[in-house]
Design a protein around this motif. Sequence first.
Motif, PDB file in Angstrom:
ATOM      1  N   UNK A 111       3.645  15.311   2.305  1.00  0.00           N
ATOM      2  CA  UNK A 111       3.326  14.351   3.365  1.00  0.00           C
ATOM      3  C   UNK A 111       4.215  14.570   4.583  1.00  0.00           C
ATOM      4  N   UNK A 112       5.501  14.780   4.345  1.00  0.00           N
ATOM      5  CA  UNK A 112       6.426  14.963   5.462  1.00  0.00           C
ATOM      6  C   UNK A 112       6.066  16.213   6.263  1.00  0.00           C
ATOM      7  N   UNK A 113       5.725  17.298   5.577  1.00  0.00           N
ATOM      8  CA  UNK A 113       5.421  18.558   6.267  1.00  0.00           C
ATOM      9  C   UNK A 113       4.102  18.511   7.027  1.00  0.00           C
ATOM     10  N   UNK A 143       2.658  14.617  -2.793  1.00  0.00           N
ATOM     11  CA  UNK A 143       4.102  14.416  -2.875  1.00  0.00           C
ATOM     12  C   UNK A 143       4.663  14.032  -1.515  1.00  0.00           C
ATOM     13  N   UNK A 144       5.833  13.392  -1.532  1.00  0.00           N
ATOM     14  CA  UNK A 144       6.487  13.013  -0.278  1.00  0.00           C
ATOM     15  C   UNK A 144       6.815  14.253   0.555  1.00  0.00           C
ATOM     16  N   UNK A 194       0.826  -1.201   0.000  1.00  0.00           N
ATOM     17  CA  UNK A 194       0.000   0.000   0.000  1.00  0.00           C
ATOM     18  C   UNK A 194       0.866   1.259   0.000  1.00  0.00           C
ATOM     19  N   UNK A 195       0.245   2.362  -0.332  1.00  0.00           N
ATOM     20  CA  UNK A 195       0.932   3.651  -0.308  1.00  0.00           C
ATOM     21  C   UNK A 195       1.447   3.958   1.100  1.00  0.00           C
ATOM     22  N   UNK A 196       0.656   3.620   2.119  1.00  0.00           N
ATOM     23  CA  UNK A 196       1.044   3.906   3.504  1.00  0.00           C
ATOM     24  C   UNK A 196       2.278   3.097   3.896  1.00  0.00           C
ATOM     25  N   UNK A 197       2.292   1.815   3.542  1.00  0.00           N
ATOM     26  CA  UNK A 197       3.449   0.969   3.863  1.00  0.00           C
ATOM     27  C   UNK A 197       4.704   1.488   3.162  1.00  0.00           C
ATOM     28  N   UNK A 198       4.537   1.880   1.917  1.00  0.00           N
ATOM     29  CA  UNK A 198       5.682   2.404   1.164  1.00  0.00           C
ATOM     30  C   UNK A 198       6.201   3.698   1.792  1.00  0.00           C
ATOM     31  N   UNK A 199       5.273   4.594   2.164  1.00  0.00           N
ATOM     32  CA  UNK A 199       5.677   5.860   2.775  1.00  0.00           C
ATOM     33  C   UNK A 199       6.359   5.637   4.119  1.00  0.00           C
ATOM     34  N   UNK A 200       5.841   4.706   4.896  1.00  0.00           N
ATOM     35  CA  UNK A 200       6.445   4.393   6.195  1.00  0.00           C
ATOM     36  C   UNK A 200       7.889   3.959   6.008  1.00  0.00           C
ATOM     37  N   UNK A 202      15.731  12.645  -8.068  1.00  0.00           N
ATOM     38  CA  UNK A 202      14.483  11.902  -7.935  1.00  0.00           C
ATOM     39  C   UNK A 202      13.686  12.489  -6.767  1.00  0.00           C
ATOM     40  N   UNK A 203      12.448  12.042  -6.615  1.00  0.00           N
ATOM     41  CA  UNK A 203      11.625  12.534  -5.500  1.00  0.00           C
ATOM     42  C   UNK A 203      12.235  12.147  -4.155  1.00  0.00           C
TER      43      UNK A 203
END
Length: 665
Positions: free
Chosen positions: A537-539, A533-534, A382-388, A424-425
Amino acid sequence: MAIQKISESVYMGMCLEMGTPQQVASRRDIRDIAEMLRNNEMLNRPFTVMLSGSGREGFRLSGSDVDYMCWQNNHRVIWDFSQVQFYSTQEHAMILCDSSESPPGFTLLWLPLERASHGVISACVRMHGMLYISSSKYREVTCSMILSDSTPHGPCSSGLYNGELEYDNAHCFVSDFWPPSASSWINRCHAWPPPHVVNDIIRNGCHFVAIGHKSGNHTDNEWRISFSRAEYKLVYSMNHTQFLTYGLLKLFLKEIINNGLRDGDKLLCSYHIKTAVFWAIQQNALPHWHPNNLLLGFWVCFKLLLKWVYEGNCPNFFIPENNMFLNNTYGDAQRTLFKQLYRLYEKGIALLLHSPSISSYIINVLCNPRLTICTVEHSLISEVERDTDIFNEIFSNDATGPVDLRICRNYLHVVEQSIGLPLTQYHIVMLQKLTATVLQCIAFILHNLYTNTGLNKQLYIVDKMACHMLKIAARFGCVSDMLYIAVYYYKTFRYKEALSVIDITKVRLAQPYMMYDRHVDRERYTEAVGGQSLSTKMRQAVAQDITFNNDIFYINEIMPEQHSSKHNWPFLSIPPLVVLYMLEFLCSRHVDTMRAQRALDDLQILVHHDQGQLIPLLCRDISWEILGICQQITGDLQGALFLYQQSLRQNPFHKIQTATRQRHL
């Protein structure tokens, strides 16, 4: 058709075990940009440190050790005297290779000018009337250079970080030139790796690690030529099926071949596995590497390994004349290993049923032949797992090391230069976070420098600059970076302003979508920031521990802990809510005593009752300590004593025991 479906199922399982293409790419990009910044020549650091091994290649395997290579920047190895022209001999100690008496892949290192650092000179021996650097002596000299409890392990100094994470530090030398003995490798690179990778590898030369050939004439003095940098670039150039084939072979080695064996009895290692994969790809042993033929790729590599064991010859990928089995895989040991591998070979792909990590993915298909397997990346994770995974990787690389204003200024120059690169991002978000960290360091360093000058105008200007940098850092960084502003306001006696920042931060950290240390409400997170964007999300939705660099003074109350930790550990890492409640308590004591008591009550509830969600295990020592400090400030010495004792019972991650015992007394 069945074997293709099993291959796809194993591919899916390996993506979950080793990472999807995007996860692996993010790990590599984040590490590369962080290392590029830290090792930039503008920082003028005496040593370069490079992560190597499986961690650098993009694996995150539980139980794996962390491998580093470290070398002095003012020493360079050359292959012949003509290469001296590329250096200033006033700035670099020149070391010349002498391979005339060494087996392939090994060399002696000669100091023709007999000028080098004290550590290198102390590791030298005289042979044939000349000064050579002894690999065995150099290992002794450097073994405890980074951590005092390190022990020799091959060419490395090894040990455990905080009793948990195994590490191998290889102190080595670097050459900017490709070894003449590996020139045949260049001529072999027709189809793989591609020309730009070959050129990049050659431009970056090689290293020399401190271990000799056991059968050589100069075992204690020889050095092994290391291609670690070339190897991780080769792994980067693999497609994901090739990468997972390599990972599958690593699991096969760990869970089947070497399962139950003591270290001294293991004849095959991960380096043999990697070498087999390199040869199989370059020799085009499998024309197409796709998820549906992952097991075929595994089988090709396994058969190659079996052939090598039968022949007693494992040719180094860069210098084939270097037989890596020569030292230990021969005679009875070789025959025993071959029999073991051949018995596995006779089982066919069913041998992987003995792997706990893989067997379930095979059984699922065997028990349900009509099972539909999807290998599309977004369906695997999932997007959440990837972001984590990405944010934890970013935060684990968010450190600048020892800092001063010169280093911080140069960091910002390097970041500025990096903006013009193709990024890259993952590069971008890592640069953002490191920039925020550097700005925070500068703000506190500046204030510490000018606090006692007595020049009000200077202090006013510095204060304005510090506040501005901390606010920029909060906009670049994650949600919890707001707390550095509150720390600064408390440090400069602006308690109401600090409490105002604390109130805002408290609301933001309490949002149901907030991600912290792998804890997150997936549904709320996706609703709030999914698809953004990452950086966004971080902010907006990510928090991390507050890191106090032990080279910088932040607030009086934890100075003893910083001093205690500094001798063994570079920073204090404190959960954001612990810092928030501590600051709220400290500030409120001056403006609102009832609020101070509420903050202390909140901190007590958090520390006493958290189950690892808001206070990670490794942060419990400092969290109990901070609660004890606050309790002691209120005058409750008996309660504080209990809390300090609790701190001493935790994993001593931050090495603050000296401060704790002093408070205890």
